[in-house]
Design a protein around this motif. Structure first.
Motif, short mmCIF file in Angstrom:
data_model
loop_
_atom_site.label_atom_id
_atom_site.label_comp_id
_atom_site.label_asym_id
_atom_site.label_seq_id
_atom_site.Cartn_x
_atom_site.Cartn_y
_atom_site.Cartn_z
N ALA A 45 56.43 23.79 2.63
CA ALA A 45 57.41 22.71 2.53
C ALA A 45 56.71 21.35 2.52
N VAL A 46 55.66 21.20 3.33
CA VAL A 46 54.92 19.93 3.35
C VAL A 46 54.19 19.74 2.03
N ILE A 64 65.38 24.26 3.91
CA ILE A 64 65.81 23.41 5.03
C ILE A 64 64.73 22.38 5.35
N LEU A 65 63.48 22.84 5.44
CA LEU A 65 62.40 21.92 5.81
C LEU A 65 62.16 20.88 4.73
N VAL A 90 61.23 23.99 14.61
CA VAL A 90 60.48 23.00 13.84
C VAL A 90 61.19 21.67 14.02
N ALA A 91 60.43 20.64 14.43
CA ALA A 91 60.98 19.30 14.62
C ALA A 91 60.33 18.35 13.63
N VAL A 92 61.14 17.57 12.91
CA VAL A 92 60.67 16.58 11.95
C VAL A 92 61.03 15.21 12.51
N SER A 130 64.35 8.83 14.16
CA SER A 130 65.20 10.00 14.37
C SER A 130 64.34 11.26 14.39
N GLN A 131 64.95 12.32 14.87
CA GLN A 131 64.27 13.61 14.89
C GLN A 131 65.30 14.70 14.60
N PHE A 132 64.96 15.58 13.67
CA PHE A 132 65.80 16.73 13.33
C PHE A 132 65.06 17.98 13.83
N ARG A 133 65.81 18.85 14.50
CA ARG A 133 65.21 20.05 15.06
C ARG A 133 65.92 21.29 14.53
N LEU A 134 65.14 22.19 13.95
CA LEU A 134 65.63 23.49 13.48
C LEU A 134 65.18 24.55 14.47
#
Length: 580
Positions: A387-388, A423-424, A453-455, A516-520
């Motif tokens: 994904a990266v 998603i990522l 996984v946290a972005v 912000s931070q999104f966590r899956l």
């Protein structure tokens, strides 16, 4: 060989006290829970307390009235009888104190009585056992003559002083505790005293034993009647409250079943009172709600079908237009500048339109319940790296750099790699869009039950309340802000659906100026319930700044992802979906 017996350690007083406090707190918590949940219990308890207060007040007032009435009547009769006895005794006490008086009874017994003894005997004979007499002679240095084994020293000195200072027509009365010579116990009595012939004091002692027994019986009857009345009122309150609480409970149960989707639920209507009208209104509301929900379901079905049909129907003309646009775009060098620019614009818009159409098709699959998972054990590190890698070109155009925090050991999980990678990518594209060119931190963590996984970006952040709105379809935090990297506005909505399809969570945190931070968070085993996440939702450095607010901000060194502590949260997929 014999098994050694372990001796049980004796608990210290401190441990015992803590155990008692814990049990007391648990008991108090249960009582508070029952008290809050039971309307009938609160009404009955309130009625019981108020009834007890009223009964106590009335009982005290009634007993005081009865005691005052009994004592007053006893006092009046005692004073009147004492006045008549004093008139009789004055005839015996007119003789000198050292003289003798020979009565008929004394003559029969061969005895000679002095005036004091003669007066005491005469008054005692008249009493019939209802009272006793104590006579004092001032000339006898305060000594007295008492009948009925009365200890004459129990006559209060204060009352003797009052009698000595009063005239002979005045009688004084008060209640006293009379002592007896011998085994007879002391008892309360009315004491009526008066002066006779200047040097004598006559005291009539009227025992109150019978009156005290009567008052005790009355008190017991009043107490028993009051207790019976309180219990009766509590029973009446319970029955009356039950008539109101039972329909309310039935309405609550019906409302819960209605909220659970049983739209056919109705209440029985009995009578024409307020509760009957409430049941009627509830049934009408339920009927109207069922009709509205049915209409909305039909409309939603029509909309989903429309989106699905349109998306499918657009694929064929889009393919044709795409082929024509590619042909024109390849030959744009032979066109005039205006035609060449038009070919470039058409190519760019077709590149935006194709992913939008693909997202619409994906959304229609979710709405129709046709989305499925292709599960395989995968290493989440590989998914993150792919994904990266897909996002690096876009990150370079926005001057953004990725910082990866991946564990050294494999993080295996049963997931659909294609959907998790999508998603990522959506999370990374969103971070690039709103990260304002600052570094983006991607963290992977795992424990025994879950992977996460946290972005993290350091851009504009989210305002309070936008943590759930960000997953709505086509939602924008700032509608006036144009998209800088394209996008359809459906990426995060599809990502949330993908996460929920895995039985996981997709959550967001943000604050203005802090990014912000999104966590899956996903379960490591497909189908297992997700009870927590190995990564915190709020970034550790933000929590540390909040803790150290008002002090010097320490320098923070992020811990490796594999050593990140497990964070347990009281969140489930259903509650998260409802919040959205």
């Amino acid at each position: 060989m014999p098994v050694p017996v372990r001796k049980r350690r004796r608990r210290t007083p401190g441990q015992i006290a803590r155990g008692v406090r814990r049990r007391a707190r648990r008991l108090a918590g249960r009582l508070r829970h029952v008290w809050r949940r039971s309307l009938q219990l609160r009404v009955v308890t309130s009625t019981l307390v108020l009834s007890m207060a009223v009964v106590v007040v009335l009982g005290v007032f009634l007993m005081q009235s009865i005691v005052a009435s009994v004592l007053t009547s006893t006092e009046v009769s005692a004073v009147e009888e004492s006045r008549a006895n004093i008139a009789t005794a004055s005839g015996y006490l007119t003789q000198p104190a050292d003289s003798t008086d020979i009565t008929q009874d004394a003559t029969d017994q061969g005895q000679t009585l002095n005036p004091v003894d003669a007066a005491a005997k005469a008054l005692t004979d008249r009493s019939g056992g209802r009272y006793d007499v104590v006579i004092f002679n001032d000339a006898s240095v305060g000594e007295g003559r008492a009948s009925g084994q009365i200890d004459w020293t129990s006559i209060p000195a204060s009352m003797r002083v009052k009698v000595q200072n009063s005239d002979e027509q005045t009688l004084l009365a008060q209640t006293v505790k009379i002592r007896y010579i011998g085994a007879k116990p002391p008892e309360s009595a009315w004491l009526v005293g008066g002066r006779v012939n200047g040097s004598y004091e006559i005291y009539h002692v009227f025992p109150l034993g019978d009156e005290e027994k009567t008052l005790l019986t009355v008190q017991q009857m009043v107490f028993g009647a009051g207790a019976a009345l309180v219990l009766l009122l509590a029973g009446v309150a319970s029955l009356v409250t039950r008539q109101v609480v039972t329909p309310v409970r039935l309405a609550r149960q019906a409302a819960e079943r209605l909220a659970a989707g049983r739209l056919e639920e109705r209440l029985k209507v009995r009578g024409e009172d307020d509760l009957a009208r409430l049941a009627t209104s509830f049934n009408e509301m339920a009927s109207n709600l069922a009709v509205k929900i049915h209409q909305l379901e039909e409309l939603s079905q029509v909309q989903r079908q429309f989106v699905s049909d349109v998306s499918h129907e657009l694929r064929t003309p889009l393919t044709t237009v795409r082929m024509a646009a590619d042909l024109l775009y390849e030959g744009r060098e032979d066109f005039d500048p205006a035609s060449a620019r038009a070919a470039e614009l058409m190519q760019n818009q077709l590149e935006r339109f194709e992913p939008m159409l693909a997202d619409l098709l994906e959304i229609s699959r979710y709405d129709a319940g046709a989305a499925t998972l292709d599960l395989d054990p995968v290493d989440m590190r590989d998914v993150v790296l792919r994904a990266v890698g897909d996002s690096e070109a876009l990150a370079e155009r926005q001057a953004t750099r990725f910082e990866l925090r991946l564990p050294n050991e494999p993080c295996m999980a049963e997931v659909d790699g294609r959907r998790v990678e999508r998603i990522l990518r959506n999370l990374l594209f969103n971070a690039i869009e709103h990260g304002e060119g600052k570094d983006i931190v991607v963290t992977l963590g795992a424990d025994r039950d879950a992977v996460a996984v946290a972005v993290r970006d350091h851009g504009v952040g989210l305002k309070p309340g936008e943590e759930t709105m960000v997953f709505d379809r086509f939602w924008r935090a700032d509608p006036s802000r144009a998209r800088t990297i394209g996008g359809t506005g459906l990426g995060l909505a599809i990502s949330r659906e993908d996460a929920m399809l895995h039985g996981g969570w997709l959550q967001a945190w943000g604050a203005p100026g802090e990014g912000s931070q999104f966590r899956l968070s996903l379960p490591r085993v497909a189908g297992a319930p997700l009870r927590g996440s190995p990564l915190p939702l709020v970034p550790p450095e933000v929590e540390m700044r909040r803790t150290w607010r008002g002090h010097a901000t320490p320098v923070l060194t992020p811990a490796p992802a594999e050593t990140a502590p497990r964070v347990r949260e009281n969140v489930d997929a259903g509650a998260f979906d409802a919040a959205d």
